[in-house]
Write an enzyme that holds these catalytic residues in place. Structure first.
Site, PDB file in Angstrom:
ATOM      1  CG  ASP A  46     -22.694 -26.405  43.255  1.00  0.00           C
ATOM      2  OD1 ASP A  46     -23.722 -25.710  43.103  1.00  0.00           O
ATOM      3  OD2 ASP A  46     -22.531 -27.518  42.727  1.00  0.00           O
ATOM      4  CE1 TYR A  51     -23.543 -33.054  41.966  1.00  0.00           C
ATOM      5  CE2 TYR A  51     -22.595 -31.322  43.312  1.00  0.00           C
ATOM      6  CZ  TYR A  51     -23.094 -31.753  42.114  1.00  0.00           C
ATOM      7  OH  TYR A  51     -23.146 -30.883  41.048  1.00  0.00           O
ATOM      8  CE  LYS A  76     -26.044 -28.078  41.460  1.00  0.00           C
ATOM      9  NZ  LYS A  76     -24.974 -28.517  42.362  1.00  0.00           N
ATOM     10  CG  HIS A 109     -28.872 -31.873  39.899  1.00  0.00           C
ATOM     11  ND1 HIS A 109     -28.240 -32.677  40.814  1.00  0.00           N
ATOM     12  CD2 HIS A 109     -27.895 -31.450  39.072  1.00  0.00           C
ATOM     13  CE1 HIS A 109     -26.956 -32.739  40.550  1.00  0.00           C
ATOM     14  NE2 HIS A 109     -26.723 -32.006  39.491  1.00  0.00           N
ATOM     15  CG  LEU A 191     -10.969 -25.764  35.531  1.00  0.00           C
ATOM     16  CD1 LEU A 191     -10.034 -26.189  36.655  1.00  0.00           C
ATOM     17  CD2 LEU A 191     -10.434 -24.508  34.837  1.00  0.00           C
ATOM     18  CB  SER A 233      -9.453 -28.085  43.726  1.00  0.00           C
ATOM     19  OG  SER A 233      -8.168 -28.533  44.142  1.00  0.00           O
ATOM     20  CG  ASN A 242      -8.781 -23.506  40.975  1.00  0.00           C
ATOM     21  OD1 ASN A 242      -7.951 -23.468  40.069  1.00  0.00           O
ATOM     22  ND2 ASN A 242      -9.325 -24.637  41.394  1.00  0.00           N
TER      23      ASN A 242
END
Length: 276
Positions: A46, A51, A76, A109, A191, A233, A242
């Site tokens: 993703d 970003y 996005k 987004h 998380l 991560s 994960n």
């Protein structure tokens, strides 16, 4: 390496049941993290124009040594590019940065209701899917009302809605509305980034009972809730941990105890949050 099971979206494409989030990695970190994650078995990555790591994500995908068609790459549309023609231009910029022939999943987004151009952007995304530049289209941070408007004005529903979701903000009502329309849910900040969720007494008790980490039982909570979590991560060990959440099950009591909090957001409210 083990990979996540697959969901089938309403358009017939496959979506892995867990993916790699990349915010706030830069290009260099994203390239390393993505290549490494794919080697560990991840098949969903993703990203987003905002970003500022699409180039790194694309390089990581191409360096991973796995056939391109096996990896679902998401990016996005940023708020500054809402509008029909603007969306088409923005997509081409994203595709160029990614260095890929096509994008598997393209999302709006944020809805930016004050700007009120998300329906025009959605029409452009439908065109991109029809032309084959995008395999699947969806939205992010949309309320049920925003999605109802897309359906009413275009006749086309998103395949995915990526939303803030975690045990501190389970989004049960929205998830039920999306499920009724056949829209898959992805969860960002699964998380509870910035919170003490992984230190929660109930979460840690469930983790001890299953001999798992707190992160693993929270991600398992997402999976059993029917959502696709996108944990971020760059650490190899945490990436492996994960992904290792498909070989145990939480019972109803454990599911309830993990989410036994007064619901509250950690991020922006889509009804008025602005992202450009």
């Amino acid at each position: 390496m083990p990979t996540a099971p697959l969901h089938t979206l309403d358009d017939g494409t496959a979506l892995p049941a867990l993916g790699l989030g990349t915010y706030p990695m830069d290009d260099a970190e994203a390239e390393r993290a993505v290549a490494q994650a794919v080697a560990h078995g991840y098949r969903l990555v993703d990203s987003a124009a905002n970003y500022r790591n699409e180039a790194g994500v694309g390089r990581g995908v191409l360096a991973a040594g796995v056939p391109r068609e096996e990896i679902v790459v998401t990016t996005k549309l940023p708020g500054r590019d809402h509008g029909y023609e603007q969306t088409l231009r923005s997509f081409e910029q994203s595709r160029k940065r990614l260095g890929l022939d096509y994008v598997d999943l393209y999302l709006i987004h944020w809805p930016l209701p004050r700007v009120d151009a998300y329906v025009d952007s959605w029409r452009a995304m439908v065109k991109l899917r029809e032309e084959g530049a995008v395999r699947s289209i969806g939205v992010s941070n949309f309320t049920a009302e925003h999605i109802d408007r897309l359906e009413r004005e275009t006749g086309v529903l998103p395949s995915v809605n990526q939303i803030e979701m975690h045990p501190l903000f389970p989004q049960a009502e929205l998830r039920a509305a999306l499920a009724a329309k056949g829209i898959a849910v992805e969860s960002w900040s699964p998380l509870g980034r910035g919170s003490d969720l992984l230190e929660d007494r109930a979460v840690r008790a469930v983790a001890r009972a299953h001999e798992r980490t707190p992160a693993q039982v929270v991600l398992r909570w997402h999976v059993q809730s029917g959502a696709v979590p996108l944990p971020k991560s760059a650490d190899p060990g945490r990436q492996r941990d994960n992904l290792a959440v498909f070989d145990f099950t939480l019972d109803e009591r454990e599911m309830a105890s993990i989410a036994s909090h007064t619901p509250h957001r950690l991020g922006g409210d889509p009804r008025h949050h602005e992202e450009f």
